[in-house]
Design an enzyme around this catalytic site. Sequence first.
Site, mmCIF file in Angstrom:
data_model
loop_
_atom_site.group_PDB
_atom_site.id
_atom_site.type_symbol
_atom_site.label_atom_id
_atom_site.label_comp_id
_atom_site.label_asym_id
_atom_site.label_seq_id
_atom_site.Cartn_x
_atom_site.Cartn_y
_atom_site.Cartn_z
ATOM 1 N N SER A 200 69.976 -24.861 8.268
ATOM 2 C CA SER A 200 68.974 -24.701 9.553
ATOM 3 C C SER A 200 69.598 -23.714 10.364
ATOM 4 O O SER A 200 69.605 -22.334 10.192
ATOM 5 C CB SER A 200 68.599 -25.921 10.263
ATOM 6 O OG SER A 200 67.329 -25.981 10.992
ATOM 7 N N ASP A 296 59.058 -25.855 3.626
ATOM 8 C CA ASP A 296 60.242 -26.319 4.543
ATOM 9 C C ASP A 296 59.532 -27.262 5.550
ATOM 10 O O ASP A 296 58.542 -26.579 6.229
ATOM 11 C CB ASP A 296 60.847 -25.003 5.055
ATOM 12 C CG ASP A 296 61.954 -25.680 6.101
ATOM 13 O OD1 ASP A 296 61.696 -26.063 7.308
ATOM 14 O OD2 ASP A 296 63.140 -25.445 5.897
ATOM 15 N N HIS A 363 64.008 -30.126 4.324
ATOM 16 C CA HIS A 363 64.537 -29.165 5.304
ATOM 17 C C HIS A 363 66.212 -29.350 5.172
ATOM 18 O O HIS A 363 66.499 -30.437 5.496
ATOM 19 C CB HIS A 363 64.114 -29.375 6.492
ATOM 20 C CG HIS A 363 64.773 -28.272 7.650
ATOM 21 N ND1 HIS A 363 64.448 -26.873 7.468
ATOM 22 C CD2 HIS A 363 65.781 -28.619 8.387
ATOM 23 C CE1 HIS A 363 65.152 -26.418 8.623
ATOM 24 N NE2 HIS A 363 65.966 -27.066 9.221
#
Length: 419
Positions: A200, A296, A363
């Site tokens: 991330s 995502d 994610h």
Amino acid sequence: MKKILWSLTLFGVILILPVNGVMEFDKMERFTDFNGTNVSQTEKDVNSKAKVTMVGLTLIKNAGLRGAVCLDGSPAGYHFHPGSGSGAKNWLVHVEGGEWCGDIRSCVHSKKTRHGSSKYMEKQIPFTGILSDKASENPDFYNWNRVKVRYCDGGSFMGDNENKDAQLQFRGKRIWTALIVDLLWSGMEYAKQALLSGCSAGGLAAIFRCDEFKNRLLHSTRVKCLSDAGFFVDFADVSGDRSLRNLYTDVIEFQSITTQLPNECLKVYNPTLCFFAQYLIVPIKAPLFILNAAYDSWQIQESLTPKSADPSGSWSDCRSNIAKCNASQIKFFQGFRTRMVKLLGDFTEQRKNGVFLNSCFSHCQTERQETWLSKNSPAIKNKRIAVAVGDWFFERGGAKHIDCAYPCDKTCRNEVVER
């Protein structure tokens, strides 16, 4: 734009269900805290038949003098598990995901959490997925020296400033420098092989710091980088606004990051665009692997269909469960995927690079064992993520894997936060 706290990786109790299955849960609120693997989980919470390895927190020595401090001024930290055997001289440095903050309110909030202060960080965390020390769970990197870098600067390790009035430190650059120096002193200087990875906001940091990481090591060292869920795309939300672009502008201005951005990018684009991976990846000299879900879940929920762009709530069910989207909503998401694939075009043409773009609503897929490598983990043409990354790093075969569009992939795992 309303000033809000944006979070970048999933936090809470995670339910794993097939992406095409039927799910019932309360409508989700905007994320206010997060972590890709939820580092606060205990040993018994980790879904593994083997006993999980818990690794202690190390605070950077003399952090105050070196400026290697979190938002609140506390020492930054990391977790280190030494390598052994054939992996004793190999290093994996993995950067945790975290919050971006672009105003006093959001940064002050962050500094009262583990993503802005080491005072709130767990003393021990489980090493799973790409950090696992089990050959069956992590066949290519299990016996390497493995480091998880804690994220506590609010700016993907790019800032080098402070706000005295709010008692905030934006010292991501100094954290990064101190960390690397300490790891070099610990033996990484003589590494035979090294992989910088991140999830991330940490995945974006891995892109920013990729060539610098390579340049810190010996010319003979095989050095590569992996960005997991760090390919945030500059794309209009359902109202036509650029939510993520607005956020990046706030972060860059509030933390005075402009001077830290790549000069090569700034010669062509404005500072805000130079915070997007799509404008950064092609010039990178070190081999780079982009791992991302084409749908995502963070980007869908927080930058494509944020509640500020959906006052009527017409996207509420869809943004929480892609299986509940209607035809026009799916068409919008397909446009997002098409844009992502196109942006990766020039990147994938470079032989040294790799990509794994699956059609999942997810994610961060490296840190959790269920998505990294298990009998039910996501795959493209029967190749699972851990195998694809390993094949790319060791140059054992093809390294370009792009899935067909949703809903063709039946191996996807849907990650849903239950609040």
